[in-house]
Design a protein around this motif. Structure first.
Motif, PDB file in Angstrom:
ATOM      1  N   ILE A  32       0.837  -1.201   0.000  1.00  0.00           N
ATOM      2  CA  ILE A  32       0.000   0.000   0.000  1.00  0.00           C
ATOM      3  C   ILE A  32       0.873   1.253   0.000  1.00  0.00           C
ATOM      4  N   ASP A  33       1.914   1.268   0.815  1.00  0.00           N
ATOM      5  CA  ASP A  33       2.811   2.425   0.863  1.00  0.00           C
ATOM      6  C   ASP A  33       3.459   2.692  -0.490  1.00  0.00           C
ATOM      7  N   LEU A  34       3.848   1.640  -1.190  1.00  0.00           N
ATOM      8  CA  LEU A  34       4.436   1.801  -2.527  1.00  0.00           C
ATOM      9  C   LEU A  34       3.434   2.408  -3.508  1.00  0.00           C
ATOM     10  N   VAL A  35       2.211   1.930  -3.459  1.00  0.00           N
ATOM     11  CA  VAL A  35       1.177   2.430  -4.368  1.00  0.00           C
ATOM     12  C   VAL A  35       0.832   3.886  -4.037  1.00  0.00           C
ATOM     13  N   LEU A  36       0.749   4.209  -2.752  1.00  0.00           N
ATOM     14  CA  LEU A  36       0.392   5.576  -2.356  1.00  0.00           C
ATOM     15  C   LEU A  36       1.422   6.604  -2.828  1.00  0.00           C
ATOM     16  N   LYS A  37       2.665   6.197  -2.966  1.00  0.00           N
ATOM     17  CA  LYS A  37       3.720   7.115  -3.414  1.00  0.00           C
ATOM     18  C   LYS A  37       3.518   7.582  -4.851  1.00  0.00           C
ATOM     19  N   ILE A  38       2.860   6.772  -5.669  1.00  0.00           N
ATOM     20  CA  ILE A  38       2.729   7.109  -7.089  1.00  0.00           C
ATOM     21  C   ILE A  38       1.334   7.588  -7.484  1.00  0.00           C
ATOM     22  N   PRO A  40      -1.935   9.969  -7.795  1.00  0.00           N
ATOM     23  CA  PRO A  40      -2.320  11.374  -7.664  1.00  0.00           C
ATOM     24  C   PRO A  40      -3.321  11.533  -6.517  1.00  0.00           C
ATOM     25  N   PRO A  41      -3.434  12.733  -5.944  1.00  0.00           N
ATOM     26  CA  PRO A  41      -4.296  12.932  -4.768  1.00  0.00           C
ATOM     27  C   PRO A  41      -5.772  12.607  -4.987  1.00  0.00           C
ATOM     28  N   ALA A  42      -6.299  12.797  -6.177  1.00  0.00           N
ATOM     29  CA  ALA A  42      -7.733  12.587  -6.413  1.00  0.00           C
ATOM     30  C   ALA A  42      -8.071  11.157  -6.819  1.00  0.00           C
ATOM     31  N   THR A  43      -7.232  10.216  -6.487  1.00  0.00           N
ATOM     32  CA  THR A  43      -7.457   8.822  -6.856  1.00  0.00           C
ATOM     33  C   THR A  43      -8.359   8.128  -5.835  1.00  0.00           C
ATOM     34  N   VAL A  44      -9.179   7.229  -6.329  1.00  0.00           N
ATOM     35  CA  VAL A  44      -9.938   6.350  -5.441  1.00  0.00           C
ATOM     36  C   VAL A  44      -9.175   5.030  -5.391  1.00  0.00           C
ATOM     37  N   LEU A  45      -8.692   4.686  -4.217  1.00  0.00           N
ATOM     38  CA  LEU A  45      -7.908   3.463  -4.047  1.00  0.00           C
ATOM     39  C   LEU A  45      -8.825   2.326  -3.632  1.00  0.00           C
ATOM     40  N   VAL A  46      -8.794   1.242  -4.391  1.00  0.00           N
ATOM     41  CA  VAL A  46      -9.577   0.048  -4.067  1.00  0.00           C
ATOM     42  C   VAL A  46      -8.590  -1.072  -3.777  1.00  0.00           C
ATOM     43  N   VAL A  47      -8.713  -1.670  -2.603  1.00  0.00           N
ATOM     44  CA  VAL A  47      -7.809  -2.744  -2.188  1.00  0.00           C
ATOM     45  C   VAL A  47      -8.612  -4.037  -2.103  1.00  0.00           C
ATOM     46  N   TYR A  48      -8.135  -5.045  -2.808  1.00  0.00           N
ATOM     47  CA  TYR A  48      -8.781  -6.362  -2.772  1.00  0.00           C
ATOM     48  C   TYR A  48      -7.814  -7.358  -2.156  1.00  0.00           C
ATOM     49  N   VAL A  49      -8.273  -8.041  -1.129  1.00  0.00           N
ATOM     50  CA  VAL A  49      -7.496  -9.104  -0.498  1.00  0.00           C
ATOM     51  C   VAL A  49      -8.384 -10.336  -0.457  1.00  0.00           C
ATOM     52  N   ASN A  50      -7.837 -11.459  -0.912  1.00  0.00           N
ATOM     53  CA  ASN A  50      -8.614 -12.698  -0.860  1.00  0.00           C
ATOM     54  C   ASN A  50      -9.166 -12.921   0.539  1.00  0.00           C
TER      55      ASN A  50
END
Length: 95
Positions: A32-38, A40-50
């Motif tokens: 998650i930290d790696l993805v957050l670094k790249i 843009p601020p107006a992104t909607v982050l969707v995280v899927y975990v089995n």
């Protein structure tokens, strides 16, 4: 889109359930930290975990790091959340 199998494999075999849970938590937080670094601020982050037994704290902590996020642990839920998130992202751009 980041698709990873970081929560499967040999890293979680032969260790206690508590140790495996800690390892999973660390791996998800790192990703998650790696993805957050790249993003843009107006992104909607969707995280899927089995689906699994444990709740991932790193996902719960996203509220303090991004404006919009959602999580899913089932394929059908993931599809619905991605669709809803696209509407949110579009609405954020228009307003």
């Amino acid at each position: 889109m980041v698709n990873s199998d970081l929560l499967s494999g040999q890293d979680f075999t032969g260790i206690s359930e508590a140790e495996a849970a800690n390892n999973k938590e660390e791996k998800v937080k790192e990703q998650i930290d790696l993805v957050l670094k790249i993003l843009p601020p107006a992104t909607v982050l969707v995280v899927y975990v089995n689906p699994g037994k444990q709740r991932i704290k790193a996902i719960d902590d996203l509220a303090s790091q991004v404006e919009y996020y959602a999580s899913a642990n089932a394929p059908v839920t993931l599809m619905g959340i991605v669709t809803d998130s696209a509407y949110v992202a579009y609405g954020d751009k228009v307003i």
